[in-house]
Design a protein around this motif. Structure first.
Motif, PDB file in Angstrom:
ATOM      1  N   PHE A 134       0.835  -1.209   0.000  1.00  0.00           N
ATOM      2  CA  PHE A 134       0.000   0.000   0.000  1.00  0.00           C
ATOM      3  C   PHE A 134       0.870   1.259   0.000  1.00  0.00           C
ATOM      4  CE2 PHE A 134      -2.366   3.299   2.354  1.00  0.00           C
ATOM      5  CZ  PHE A 134      -3.463   3.431   1.509  1.00  0.00           C
ATOM      6  N   GLN A 135       1.927   1.241   0.805  1.00  0.00           N
ATOM      7  CA  GLN A 135       2.813   2.409   0.876  1.00  0.00           C
ATOM      8  C   GLN A 135       3.536   2.658  -0.442  1.00  0.00           C
ATOM      9  OE1 GLN A 135       5.107   1.209   4.298  1.00  0.00           O
ATOM     10  NE2 GLN A 135       3.907   2.478   5.708  1.00  0.00           N
ATOM     11  N   SER A 136       3.769   1.595  -1.204  1.00  0.00           N
ATOM     12  CA  SER A 136       4.418   1.778  -2.508  1.00  0.00           C
ATOM     13  C   SER A 136       3.417   2.198  -3.578  1.00  0.00           C
ATOM     14  CB  SER A 136       5.106   0.482  -2.938  1.00  0.00           C
ATOM     15  OG  SER A 136       4.150  -0.531  -3.207  1.00  0.00           O
ATOM     16  N   LEU A 137       2.133   1.974  -3.308  1.00  0.00           N
ATOM     17  CA  LEU A 137       1.108   2.295  -4.300  1.00  0.00           C
ATOM     18  C   LEU A 137       0.484   3.673  -4.097  1.00  0.00           C
ATOM     19  CD1 LEU A 137      -0.821  -1.115  -4.477  1.00  0.00           C
ATOM     20  CD2 LEU A 137       0.794  -0.214  -6.133  1.00  0.00           C
ATOM     21  N   THR A 138       0.255   4.048  -2.840  1.00  0.00           N
ATOM     22  CA  THR A 138      -0.466   5.293  -2.581  1.00  0.00           C
ATOM     23  C   THR A 138       0.430   6.515  -2.786  1.00  0.00           C
ATOM     24  OG1 THR A 138      -1.854   6.491  -0.999  1.00  0.00           O
ATOM     25  CG2 THR A 138       0.043   5.337  -0.114  1.00  0.00           C
ATOM     26  N   THR A 139      -0.217   7.616  -3.128  1.00  0.00           N
ATOM     27  CA  THR A 139       0.505   8.896  -3.293  1.00  0.00           C
ATOM     28  C   THR A 139       0.197   9.850  -2.145  1.00  0.00           C
ATOM     29  OG1 THR A 139      -1.335   9.783  -4.612  1.00  0.00           O
ATOM     30  CG2 THR A 139       0.456   8.691  -5.809  1.00  0.00           C
ATOM     31  N   GLU A 140      -0.534   9.372  -1.150  1.00  0.00           N
ATOM     32  CA  GLU A 140      -0.931  10.216  -0.030  1.00  0.00           C
ATOM     33  C   GLU A 140       0.053  10.030   1.127  1.00  0.00           C
ATOM     34  OE1 GLU A 140      -1.951  12.779   2.158  1.00  0.00           O
ATOM     35  OE2 GLU A 140      -3.405  12.684   0.506  1.00  0.00           O
ATOM     36  N   PRO A 141       0.870  11.035   1.439  1.00  0.00           N
ATOM     37  CA  PRO A 141       1.897  10.880   2.483  1.00  0.00           C
ATOM     38  C   PRO A 141       1.324  10.711   3.881  1.00  0.00           C
ATOM     39  CG  PRO A 141       1.789  13.167   1.724  1.00  0.00           C
ATOM     40  CD  PRO A 141       0.916  12.372   0.808  1.00  0.00           C
ATOM     41  N   GLU A 142       0.076  11.126   4.096  1.00  0.00           N
ATOM     42  CA  GLU A 142      -0.520  11.010   5.438  1.00  0.00           C
ATOM     43  C   GLU A 142      -0.940   9.582   5.760  1.00  0.00           C
ATOM     44  OE1 GLU A 142      -3.685  13.744   6.039  1.00  0.00           O
ATOM     45  OE2 GLU A 142      -2.461  15.522   5.739  1.00  0.00           O
ATOM     46  N   TYR A 143      -1.057   8.728   4.742  1.00  0.00           N
ATOM     47  CA  TYR A 143      -1.463   7.338   4.963  1.00  0.00           C
ATOM     48  C   TYR A 143      -0.217   6.519   5.307  1.00  0.00           C
ATOM     49  CZ  TYR A 143      -5.833   8.696   2.632  1.00  0.00           C
ATOM     50  OH  TYR A 143      -7.013   9.308   2.284  1.00  0.00           O
ATOM     51  N   THR A 144      -0.150   6.072   6.553  1.00  0.00           N
ATOM     52  CA  THR A 144       1.071   5.385   6.991  1.00  0.00           C
ATOM     53  C   THR A 144       0.951   3.868   6.977  1.00  0.00           C
ATOM     54  OG1 THR A 144       0.314   5.574   9.286  1.00  0.00           O
ATOM     55  CG2 THR A 144       1.754   7.310   8.441  1.00  0.00           C
ATOM     56  N   GLY A 145      -0.247   3.318   6.873  1.00  0.00           N
ATOM     57  CA  GLY A 145      -0.349   1.871   6.901  1.00  0.00           C
ATOM     58  C   GLY A 145      -1.772   1.375   6.837  1.00  0.00           C
ATOM     59  N   LEU A 146      -1.904   0.047   7.036  1.00  0.00           N
ATOM     60  CA  LEU A 146      -3.204  -0.618   7.020  1.00  0.00           C
ATOM     61  C   LEU A 146      -3.359  -1.444   8.291  1.00  0.00           C
ATOM     62  CD1 LEU A 146      -3.120  -1.936   3.336  1.00  0.00           C
ATOM     63  CD2 LEU A 146      -4.437   0.014   4.165  1.00  0.00           C
ATOM     64  N   VAL A 172      -4.772   3.699   7.932  1.00  0.00           N
ATOM     65  CA  VAL A 172      -4.401   4.421   9.147  1.00  0.00           C
ATOM     66  C   VAL A 172      -3.592   5.667   8.758  1.00  0.00           C
ATOM     67  CG1 VAL A 172      -3.217   4.291  11.364  1.00  0.00           C
ATOM     68  CG2 VAL A 172      -4.331   2.250  10.418  1.00  0.00           C
ATOM     69  N   ARG A 173      -3.962   6.812   9.339  1.00  0.00           N
ATOM     70  CA  ARG A 173      -3.222   8.065   9.097  1.00  0.00           C
ATOM     71  C   ARG A 173      -1.978   8.115   9.980  1.00  0.00           C
ATOM     72  NH1 ARG A 173      -6.332  11.820   6.351  1.00  0.00           N
ATOM     73  NH2 ARG A 173      -8.586  11.468   6.377  1.00  0.00           N
ATOM     74  N   ASN A 174      -1.141   9.094   9.721  1.00  0.00           N
ATOM     75  CA  ASN A 174       0.073   9.236  10.534  1.00  0.00           C
ATOM     76  C   ASN A 174      -0.231   9.712  11.952  1.00  0.00           C
ATOM     77  OD1 ASN A 174      -0.619  11.865   9.948  1.00  0.00           O
ATOM     78  ND2 ASN A 174       1.120  12.227   8.575  1.00  0.00           N
ATOM     79  N   ASP A 175      -1.482  10.207  12.193  1.00  0.00           N
ATOM     80  CA  ASP A 175      -1.861  10.590  13.556  1.00  0.00           C
ATOM     81  C   ASP A 175      -2.511   9.436  14.314  1.00  0.00           C
ATOM     82  OD1 ASP A 175      -4.303  10.379  12.308  1.00  0.00           O
ATOM     83  OD2 ASP A 175      -4.887  12.474  12.591  1.00  0.00           O
ATOM     84  N   GLY A 176      -2.558   8.242  13.662  1.00  0.00           N
ATOM     85  CA  GLY A 176      -3.111   7.060  14.307  1.00  0.00           C
ATOM     86  C   GLY A 176      -4.597   6.862  14.084  1.00  0.00           C
ATOM     87  N   ASN A 177      -5.280   7.827  13.497  1.00  0.00           N
ATOM     88  CA  ASN A 177      -6.722   7.716  13.251  1.00  0.00           C
ATOM     89  C   ASN A 177      -6.991   6.971  11.951  1.00  0.00           C
ATOM     90  OD1 ASN A 177      -7.528   9.177  15.574  1.00  0.00           O
ATOM     91  ND2 ASN A 177      -7.060  11.109  14.524  1.00  0.00           N
ATOM     92  N   ASP A 178      -8.185   6.349  11.907  1.00  0.00           N
ATOM     93  CA  ASP A 178      -8.596   5.620  10.708  1.00  0.00           C
ATOM     94  C   ASP A 178      -9.149   6.570   9.662  1.00  0.00           C
ATOM     95  OD1 ASP A 178      -7.932   3.374  12.094  1.00  0.00           O
ATOM     96  OD2 ASP A 178      -9.998   2.781  12.562  1.00  0.00           O
ATOM     97  N   VAL A 179      -8.975   6.193   8.401  1.00  0.00           N
ATOM     98  CA  VAL A 179      -9.614   6.917   7.294  1.00  0.00           C
ATOM     99  C   VAL A 179     -10.988   6.290   7.106  1.00  0.00           C
ATOM    100  CG1 VAL A 179      -9.514   7.486   4.839  1.00  0.00           C
ATOM    101  CG2 VAL A 179      -7.413   7.419   6.203  1.00  0.00           C
ATOM    102  N   LEU A 180     -12.022   7.020   7.475  1.00  0.00           N
ATOM    103  CA  LEU A 180     -13.374   6.455   7.482  1.00  0.00           C
ATOM    104  C   LEU A 180     -14.044   6.508   6.113  1.00  0.00           C
ATOM    105  CD1 LEU A 180     -14.616   7.939  10.881  1.00  0.00           C
ATOM    106  CD2 LEU A 180     -13.597   5.693  10.433  1.00  0.00           C
ATOM    107  N   VAL A 181     -13.727   7.534   5.333  1.00  0.00           N
ATOM    108  CA  VAL A 181     -14.327   7.675   4.003  1.00  0.00           C
ATOM    109  C   VAL A 181     -13.232   7.512   2.963  1.00  0.00           C
ATOM    110  CG1 VAL A 181     -15.616   9.163   2.436  1.00  0.00           C
ATOM    111  CG2 VAL A 181     -16.085   9.239   4.896  1.00  0.00           C
ATOM    112  N   ARG A 182     -13.397   6.510   2.080  1.00  0.00           N
ATOM    113  CA  ARG A 182     -12.372   6.204   1.087  1.00  0.00           C
ATOM    114  C   ARG A 182     -12.954   6.348  -0.310  1.00  0.00           C
ATOM    115  NH1 ARG A 182     -10.129   0.890   4.272  1.00  0.00           N
ATOM    116  NH2 ARG A 182     -10.883  -0.213   2.471  1.00  0.00           N
ATOM    117  N   SER A 183     -12.176   6.951  -1.182  1.00  0.00           N
ATOM    118  CA  SER A 183     -12.614   7.116  -2.563  1.00  0.00           C
ATOM    119  C   SER A 183     -12.552   5.774  -3.279  1.00  0.00           C
ATOM    120  CB  SER A 183     -11.727   8.120  -3.285  1.00  0.00           C
ATOM    121  OG  SER A 183     -10.422   7.589  -3.440  1.00  0.00           O
TER     122      SER A 183
END
Length: 656
Positions: free
Chosen positions: A528-540, A551-562
């Motif tokens: 995922f990290q090699s595929l995404t272009t969003e730097p705030e997304y740190t993992g799954l 998961v964002r870099n602040d530890g919160n989940d991304v609730l709405v995904r395109s």
């Protein structure tokens, strides 16, 4: 590991005659380029058909044979189609062929049941008996895991269901995931231990009945084991009904989803038809305005000539009128001059006029005596009358207004034709689907939901009954242990052994499942990290259903995904499963980039070679340009094909 070597197709969909795709021996990506409608999905279906004997549409509905055979072939009396797949597995070369042909070769097949199907499997050139073929194919490529190897990019959103805990689709995908990861082997072993334990308890009861001191307890134990068998049969029946009902529910959900889409399209069609009616009314109004504007259009043809008349006659008329005006003025001057001569004094300044000037004034009076001739007077009247009549006839031209109205009408006609084409497309998409059917499916789904709830409650109650019986059996078994002889003790030890083994497998499954989830989460995150272009997304982060949350870099989940990000998450899961599954094989992807933007698509292309050793992409060139593919894949791009249009019903596979 499974590796494709060659795919042969004959009269399958738009592929007329015999056509072949060869897959190079080295690791990498094969790309097949083709415009929409040229047969990309048909190629995916060809592989599905040869492996499992059926093919599906985008709506996950099985397609009938008479709709698959090439229409040109059908017209010239070639009624059979076939697919052959040559592949390597376990060091052996296999050739799997499947042929659909009419039951009666003298008649043109019209419906699905007019066909019969034959298939055979060779291993290293030797035909495997039909009785063993299904078993061998199940080992090589189980149908339950095929979604991870043969998948439509447009259906990747199904994996969103893994995040939903109560989704039926998610449950089925979870089962498929655990199957590909090898968990069924462990769960089946656990079930066997449970059965062996129960058999040991039954034997313990029989042994106890042979001893006078334990016969009563043994009889009770036997009765309880028989009761458990009956209760287990009832539970199995309920579970089977539940499985069948869940399958029905899933089919209804798929059909309802398809029909709901159809209803949405039908609503769109209604709106388009209303819009067409409104546009045609506007067109009628504009036609009426044209008719009104064209009432005096005959006069427009005269305008140029009338202009010439006005111009030519106007000049002469102007001269005559000037001359007439001058005559009027000269009469006034003449009277003034005559008065001045008679009184020898200027009437204006009252100065005396000398005799020398009188002669000149008389000459001036003589010159002023000129006047219009009768012919000029007549001409003046004629030209004045002509000017008046010409102005009455001449009218303001509305040519520009009419041209503007005609342009508006042409725009309306173009818009109406576009909308009619869209309506035609919608009618093709919703052919055979109606609103009444959708309502029925919806009602059936509600009813089956209620039945499933009742059935699940019955299953829970039945499991409680069995648990109570097992408790009684354990108590009786413990009592026998304190009363019994060596034979009873031996049966009891056997029972405890199987019970401990059952617990061991139970614990092992839980630990193995947790380990797998952690490995999948870790590998999916790397992808995922090699595929995404969003730097705030740190993992799954993975859940019990193998659903992945960003998961964002602040530890919160991304609730709405395109849709695009959902696509990336699904591809990350695919790659992680491939890496961790005991079974590995080729991935065939149909339209994998349709939901990706220009930044994510190149990342996906670059990452493909690490997802599997053999990948086949079915794409159109706007989705993935050959230039991008060659730049990102480089030596990993091992083969390219194109689907060339020969006619609307004939596509030719060409190697590039």
């Amino acid at each position: 590991m499974l590796k494709f070597k060659r795919l042969d197709i004959k009269n399958f969909g738009p592929f007329r005659g015999e056509q072949t795709i060869e897959f190079p021996n080295q690791q990498g990506v094969t790309i097949v380029y083709g415009q929409n409608g040229r047969g990309k999905t048909t190629l995916l279906n060809a592989v599905r058909y040869v492996l499992y004997g059926y093919f599906i549409t985008r709506g996950s509905k099985e397609l009938e044979f008479q709709k698959v055979i090439n229409t040109d072939a059908l017209e010239i009396g070639e009624y059979e189609f076939s697919v052959t797949l040559v592949f390597i597995y376990g060091g052996n070369e296999y050739e799997l062929s499947r042929v659909a042909k009419p039951k009666d070769s003298s008649k043109k097949p019209k419906i699905h049941n007019d066909y019969e199907q034959e298939f055979f499997l060779k291993r290293d050139g030797i035909i495997i008996p039909i009785s063993d073929t299904e078993r061998v194919l199940e080992q090589i490529m189980p149908e339950q895991v095929s979604r991870f190897f043969l998948f439509d990019g447009e259906l990747l959103q199904e994996y969103e269901e893994l995040v939903a805990k109560k989704s039926e689709t998610g449950r089925k995908i979870k089962e498929s995931i655990e199957r590909i990861l090898g968990l069924p082997l462990l769960t089946e072993s656990r079930t066997i231990m449970q059965i062996l334990k129960q058999q040991a308890q039954t034997q313990q009861a029989k042994t106890a009945q042979a001893n006078k001191s334990t016969v009563e307890v043994g009889t009770h134990l036997e009765n309880k084991t028989k009761e458990r068998e009956e209760q287990q049969k009832e539970l199995d029946r309920l579970l089977q009904d539940h499985k069948h009902m869940k399958k029905q529910k899933l089919q209804l959900e798929i059909e309802l989803k398809k029909n709901k889409n159809a209803l949405s399209l039908l609503d769109e069609k209604d709106q388009l038809e209303k819009s067409i009616d409104a546009e045609l009314k506007k067109q009628d109004i504009k036609y009426e305005k044209i008719r009104e504007s064209m009432i005096d259009s005959w006069r427009w043809l005269l305008n140029d000539k009338l202009e010439l008349l006005l111009d030519k006659g106007g000049k002469e008329l102007s001269q005559l009128r000037t001359k007439e005006a001058e005559r009027t003025i000269s009469e006034d001057i003449k009277r003034s001059l005559e008065e001045a001569i008679s009184i020898k004094k200027c009437p204006t300044c009252e100065q005396d006029i000398e005799n020398s000037l009188i002669e000149k004034l008389q000459q001036k009076i003589q010159n002023l005596n000129a006047k219009l001739t009768d012919e000029e007077i007549k001409r003046l009247k004629y030209l004045s009358s002509l000017q008046s009549k010409v102005k009455e006839i001449k009218t303001e031209t509305k040519r520009n207004i009419v041209f503007e109205l005609i342009n508006d009408i042409n725009d309306i006609l173009i818009d109406v034709n576009d909308k009619r084409d869209k309506i035609k497309e919608i009618k093709e998409l919703v052919e055979g689907i109606d609103e009444e059917k959708t309502r029925k499916i919806n009602n059936d789904l509600k009813n089956i939901d209620e039945d499933v709830i009742l059935l699940e409650e019955g299953i829970r109650n039945q499991e409680k009954v069995i648990a109570d019986v097992n408790y009684d059996i354990e108590k009786l078994s413990d009592r026998l242990k304190s009363l019994g002889n060596k034979d009873i003790q031996k049966d009891k030890c056997r029972t405890e052994l199987y019970e401990n083994l059952h617990k061991l497998f139970d614990k092992g499954i839980a630990e193995y499942r947790d380990e797998l989830k952690n490995r999948i989460q870790e590998d999916a995150t790397i992808l995922f990290q090699s595929l995404t272009t969003e730097p705030e997304y740190t993992g799954l982060r993975i859940n019990d259903n193998y659903g992945l949350t960003i998961v964002r870099n602040d530890g919160n989940d991304v609730l709405v995904r395109s849709a695009g990000i959902e696509h990336i998450v699904a591809l990350s899961l695919m790659g992680a499963l491939q890496k961790n599954a005991p079974f590995r094989g080729p991935i065939i992807m149909d339209s994998p980039f349709g939901r990706l933007d220009d930044e994510h698509a190149p990342n996906v292309v670059s990452t493909l070679p690490i997802m599997a050793k053999q990948i086949v992409l079915l794409v159109f060139k706007k989705e993935l340009t050959p230039a991008m593919a060659r730049e990102k894949l480089q030596t990993k791009l091992i083969s390219e094909y194109s689907l060339e249009r020969v006619s609307s019903s004939f596509t030719q596979l060409e190697k590039k």
